[in-house]
Motif scaffolding. Structure first.
Motif, PDB file in Angstrom:
ATOM      1  N   SER A 290      20.567 -37.462   4.878  1.00 19.80           N
ATOM      2  CA  SER A 290      21.132 -37.711   6.674  1.00 19.80           C
ATOM      3  C   SER A 290      21.157 -38.906   7.067  1.00 19.80           C
ATOM      4  O   SER A 290      21.163 -40.035   6.260  1.00 19.80           O
ATOM      5  N   VAL A 291      22.030 -39.537   7.963  1.00 17.39           N
ATOM      6  CA  VAL A 291      22.625 -40.852   8.278  1.00 17.39           C
ATOM      7  C   VAL A 291      21.747 -41.434   9.098  1.00 17.39           C
ATOM      8  O   VAL A 291      21.649 -42.957   8.406  1.00 17.39           O
ATOM      9  N   ALA A 292      20.943 -40.889   9.198  1.00 19.08           N
ATOM     10  CA  ALA A 292      19.102 -41.756   9.914  1.00 19.08           C
ATOM     11  C   ALA A 292      18.878 -42.287   8.843  1.00 19.08           C
ATOM     12  O   ALA A 292      18.046 -43.610   8.760  1.00 19.08           O
ATOM     13  N   GLU A 293      18.875 -41.566   7.464  1.00 23.97           N
ATOM     14  CA  GLU A 293      17.615 -41.720   6.885  1.00 23.97           C
ATOM     15  C   GLU A 293      18.546 -43.374   5.857  1.00 23.97           C
ATOM     16  O   GLU A 293      18.105 -43.449   5.177  1.00 23.97           O
ATOM     17  N   ALA A 294      19.893 -42.361   5.749  1.00 23.75           N
ATOM     18  CA  ALA A 294      20.364 -43.578   5.563  1.00 23.75           C
ATOM     19  C   ALA A 294      20.351 -45.388   6.081  1.00 23.75           C
ATOM     20  O   ALA A 294      20.196 -46.185   5.247  1.00 23.75           O
ATOM     21  N   VAL A 295      20.547 -45.349   7.027  1.00 21.95           N
ATOM     22  CA  VAL A 295      20.688 -46.546   8.087  1.00 21.95           C
ATOM     23  C   VAL A 295      19.231 -47.218   7.700  1.00 21.95           C
ATOM     24  O   VAL A 295      18.984 -48.359   7.569  1.00 21.95           O
ATOM     25  N   ALA A 296      17.698 -46.181   8.111  1.00 16.28           N
ATOM     26  CA  ALA A 296      16.876 -46.761   7.426  1.00 16.28           C
ATOM     27  C   ALA A 296      16.006 -47.653   6.263  1.00 16.28           C
ATOM     28  O   ALA A 296      15.911 -47.632   6.308  1.00 16.28           O
ATOM     29  N   TRP A 297      17.293 -46.914   5.234  1.00 19.55           N
ATOM     30  CA  TRP A 297      17.202 -47.189   4.084  1.00 19.55           C
ATOM     31  C   TRP A 297      17.445 -48.734   4.369  1.00 19.55           C
ATOM     32  O   TRP A 297      16.954 -49.238   3.468  1.00 19.55           O
ATOM     33  N   TRP A 298      18.704 -48.666   4.818  1.00 22.47           N
ATOM     34  CA  TRP A 298      19.411 -50.070   4.588  1.00 22.47           C
ATOM     35  C   TRP A 298      18.881 -50.928   4.773  1.00 22.47           C
ATOM     36  O   TRP A 298      19.030 -52.113   4.668  1.00 22.47           O
ATOM     37  N   TYR A 299      18.484 -50.972   6.019  1.00 25.47           N
ATOM     38  CA  TYR A 299      17.613 -51.489   7.756  1.00 25.47           C
ATOM     39  C   TYR A 299      15.762 -51.961   6.167  1.00 25.47           C
ATOM     40  O   TYR A 299      16.148 -53.602   6.533  1.00 25.47           O
ATOM     41  N   HIS A 300      15.787 -51.167   5.539  1.00 20.42           N
ATOM     42  CA  HIS A 300      14.601 -51.584   5.335  1.00 20.42           C
ATOM     43  C   HIS A 300      14.439 -52.519   4.020  1.00 20.42           C
ATOM     44  O   HIS A 300      14.083 -53.146   3.710  1.00 20.42           O
ATOM     45  N   LYS A 301      15.978 -51.897   3.346  1.00 17.32           N
ATOM     46  CA  LYS A 301      16.248 -53.136   2.205  1.00 17.32           C
ATOM     47  C   LYS A 301      16.876 -54.352   2.626  1.00 17.32           C
ATOM     48  O   LYS A 301      16.150 -55.192   2.179  1.00 17.32           O
TER      49      LYS A 301
ATOM     50  N   SER B 125      29.279 -45.719  13.992  1.00 17.58           N
ATOM     51  CA  SER B 125      29.022 -47.406  13.245  1.00 17.58           C
ATOM     52  C   SER B 125      29.019 -49.108  13.958  1.00 17.58           C
ATOM     53  O   SER B 125      28.223 -50.145  13.277  1.00 17.58           O
ATOM     54  N   LEU B 126      29.509 -49.219  14.814  1.00 16.69           N
ATOM     55  CA  LEU B 126      29.643 -50.569  15.090  1.00 16.69           C
ATOM     56  C   LEU B 126      28.438 -50.542  15.577  1.00 16.69           C
ATOM     57  O   LEU B 126      27.854 -51.904  16.177  1.00 16.69           O
ATOM     58  N   ALA B 127      28.014 -49.605  16.357  1.00 17.00           N
ATOM     59  CA  ALA B 127      26.152 -49.966  17.593  1.00 17.00           C
ATOM     60  C   ALA B 127      25.403 -49.890  15.908  1.00 17.00           C
ATOM     61  O   ALA B 127      24.115 -50.557  16.006  1.00 17.00           O
ATOM     62  N   ILE B 128      25.730 -49.267  14.846  1.00 17.74           N
ATOM     63  CA  ILE B 128      24.426 -49.431  13.973  1.00 17.74           C
ATOM     64  C   ILE B 128      24.802 -50.803  13.041  1.00 17.74           C
ATOM     65  O   ILE B 128      23.975 -51.914  13.263  1.00 17.74           O
ATOM     66  N   MET B 129      25.768 -51.198  13.260  1.00 20.27           N
ATOM     67  CA  MET B 129      26.421 -52.509  12.383  1.00 20.27           C
ATOM     68  C   MET B 129      25.551 -53.669  14.117  1.00 20.27           C
ATOM     69  O   MET B 129      24.908 -54.866  13.472  1.00 20.27           O
ATOM     70  N   ASN B 130      25.240 -53.575  14.851  1.00 26.60           N
ATOM     71  CA  ASN B 130      25.501 -54.515  16.074  1.00 26.60           C
ATOM     72  C   ASN B 130      23.506 -54.219  15.839  1.00 26.60           C
ATOM     73  O   ASN B 130      23.222 -55.460  15.918  1.00 26.60           O
ATOM     74  N   ASN B 131      22.968 -53.944  15.542  1.00 26.28           N
ATOM     75  CA  ASN B 131      21.854 -53.360  15.891  1.00 26.28           C
ATOM     76  C   ASN B 131      21.011 -54.572  14.179  1.00 26.28           C
ATOM     77  O   ASN B 131      19.583 -54.677  14.499  1.00 26.28           O
TER      78      ASN B 131
ATOM     79  N   LEU C 291      21.950 -41.588  16.436  1.00 29.35           N
ATOM     80  CA  LEU C 291      22.702 -40.687  16.169  1.00 29.35           C
ATOM     81  C   LEU C 291      22.658 -39.488  16.555  1.00 29.35           C
ATOM     82  O   LEU C 291      23.115 -38.433  16.406  1.00 29.35           O
ATOM     83  N   ALA C 292      20.694 -38.769  16.516  1.00 32.11           N
ATOM     84  CA  ALA C 292      20.804 -37.402  17.664  1.00 32.11           C
ATOM     85  C   ALA C 292      21.466 -36.923  18.355  1.00 32.11           C
ATOM     86  O   ALA C 292      21.401 -35.459  18.629  1.00 32.11           O
ATOM     87  N   ALA C 293      21.542 -38.144  19.197  1.00 27.49           N
ATOM     88  CA  ALA C 293      22.767 -37.413  20.263  1.00 27.49           C
ATOM     89  C   ALA C 293      23.664 -37.652  20.648  1.00 27.49           C
ATOM     90  O   ALA C 293      23.927 -36.990  21.463  1.00 27.49           O
ATOM     91  N   ALA C 294      24.024 -37.811  19.563  1.00 26.25           N
ATOM     92  CA  ALA C 294      25.596 -37.916  19.559  1.00 26.25           C
ATOM     93  C   ALA C 294      25.884 -36.383  18.532  1.00 26.25           C
ATOM     94  O   ALA C 294      24.856 -36.080  17.501  1.00 26.25           O
ATOM     95  N   PRO C 295      26.963 -35.876  19.411  1.00 22.83           N
ATOM     96  CA  PRO C 295      27.232 -34.004  18.450  1.00 22.83           C
ATOM     97  C   PRO C 295      27.953 -34.377  16.779  1.00 22.83           C
ATOM     98  O   PRO C 295      28.212 -35.228  17.245  1.00 22.83           O
ATOM     99  N   THR C 296      27.831 -33.165  15.812  1.00 23.21           N
ATOM    100  CA  THR C 296      28.819 -34.367  14.841  1.00 23.21           C
ATOM    101  C   THR C 296      28.879 -32.172  14.613  1.00 23.21           C
ATOM    102  O   THR C 296      30.425 -33.285  13.486  1.00 23.21           O
ATOM    103  N   GLY C 297      29.171 -31.474  14.701  1.00 20.51           N
ATOM    104  CA  GLY C 297      29.783 -30.861  14.453  1.00 20.51           C
ATOM    105  C   GLY C 297      29.416 -29.767  12.782  1.00 20.51           C
ATOM    106  O   GLY C 297      30.137 -28.774  12.840  1.00 20.51           O
ATOM    107  N   LEU C 298      28.584 -30.344  13.086  1.00 19.13           N
ATOM    108  CA  LEU C 298      27.768 -28.851  11.628  1.00 19.13           C
ATOM    109  C   LEU C 298      26.911 -28.223  12.469  1.00 19.13           C
ATOM    110  O   LEU C 298      25.833 -28.375  13.503  1.00 19.13           O
TER     111      LEU C 298
END
Length: 198
Positions: free
Chosen positions: A78-89, A152-158, A186-193
């Protein structure tokens, strides 16, 4: 097992001091003394002096962040989990050093923007590499190219904003909040998956 080379010690010392105290406040003498490097050896490895060392420190910081990014996405589907882990670290690292450090290159970037073409170019390249890596990870997980770029830009900015607030407040709560906000985007953006079974 051998220890770090003279060049490696100087780069690591420069990244730590520039990150914490800034580029201008860190003299060449301080860099050499902190690294425990003979003067002749320092100029041998960095004949361009402090600016050349600054570029090397930015490149080192770039790879440091990329390594953390790779770990985050390798460990979490999950991208959200990866980002949360990155921010946590990032929060753990910040708290462990008494909230004196933040992004490895942010302080240097703000201080030297447009003052040194070489350092400005190195910093721009660093942020672009991080943005490209996050974008590619999003695309691999089904986000459309345009959405991946924006997210990606939003993730970096945040992350950058949350690091700044966490540092000044001496509290990692802004990083935790930023991770939650990114998860909503991330949840609001469609992924095609196909949606996961509950």
């Amino acid at each position: 097992m051998t220890g770090p080379s003279t060049r490696e010690r100087m780069i690591g010392t420069a990244m730590r001091l520039f990150r914490r105290e800034g580029y201008t406040a860190t003299s060449w003498r301080r860099l050499v003394d902190e690294a425990g490097t003979p003067w002749g050896s320092a100029y041998h490895h960095f004949p361009g002096g402090k600016e050349e060392l600054g570029v090397a420190a930015v490149e080192f910081g770039t790879e440091y962040v990329l390594t953390t990014l790779h770990r985050a996405f390798e460990r979490h589907e999950s991208v959200a989990e990866a980002v949360a882990w990155w921010y946590h670290k990032a929060g753990q690292s910040l708290a462990a050093d008494g909230y004196r450090d933040g992004c490895p290159i942010a302080t240097l970037t703000l201080e030297t923007a447009n003052a040194s073409p070489r350092l400005t170019a190195a910093c721009a390249k660093a942020f672009q590499r991080w943005h490209t890596e996050v974008t590619e990870q999003l695309r691999q997980r089904g986000y459309a190219a345009g959405d991946a770029e924006d997210l990606s830009l939003a993730i970096m900015n945040n992350l950058q904003g949350a690091l700044l607030l966490s540092r000044i407040r001496r509290d990692t709560a802004p990083l935790s909040a930023a991770a939650r906000h990114v998860a909503i985007l991330l949840a609001a953006a469609p992924t095609g998956l196909p949606p996961r079974a509950v």
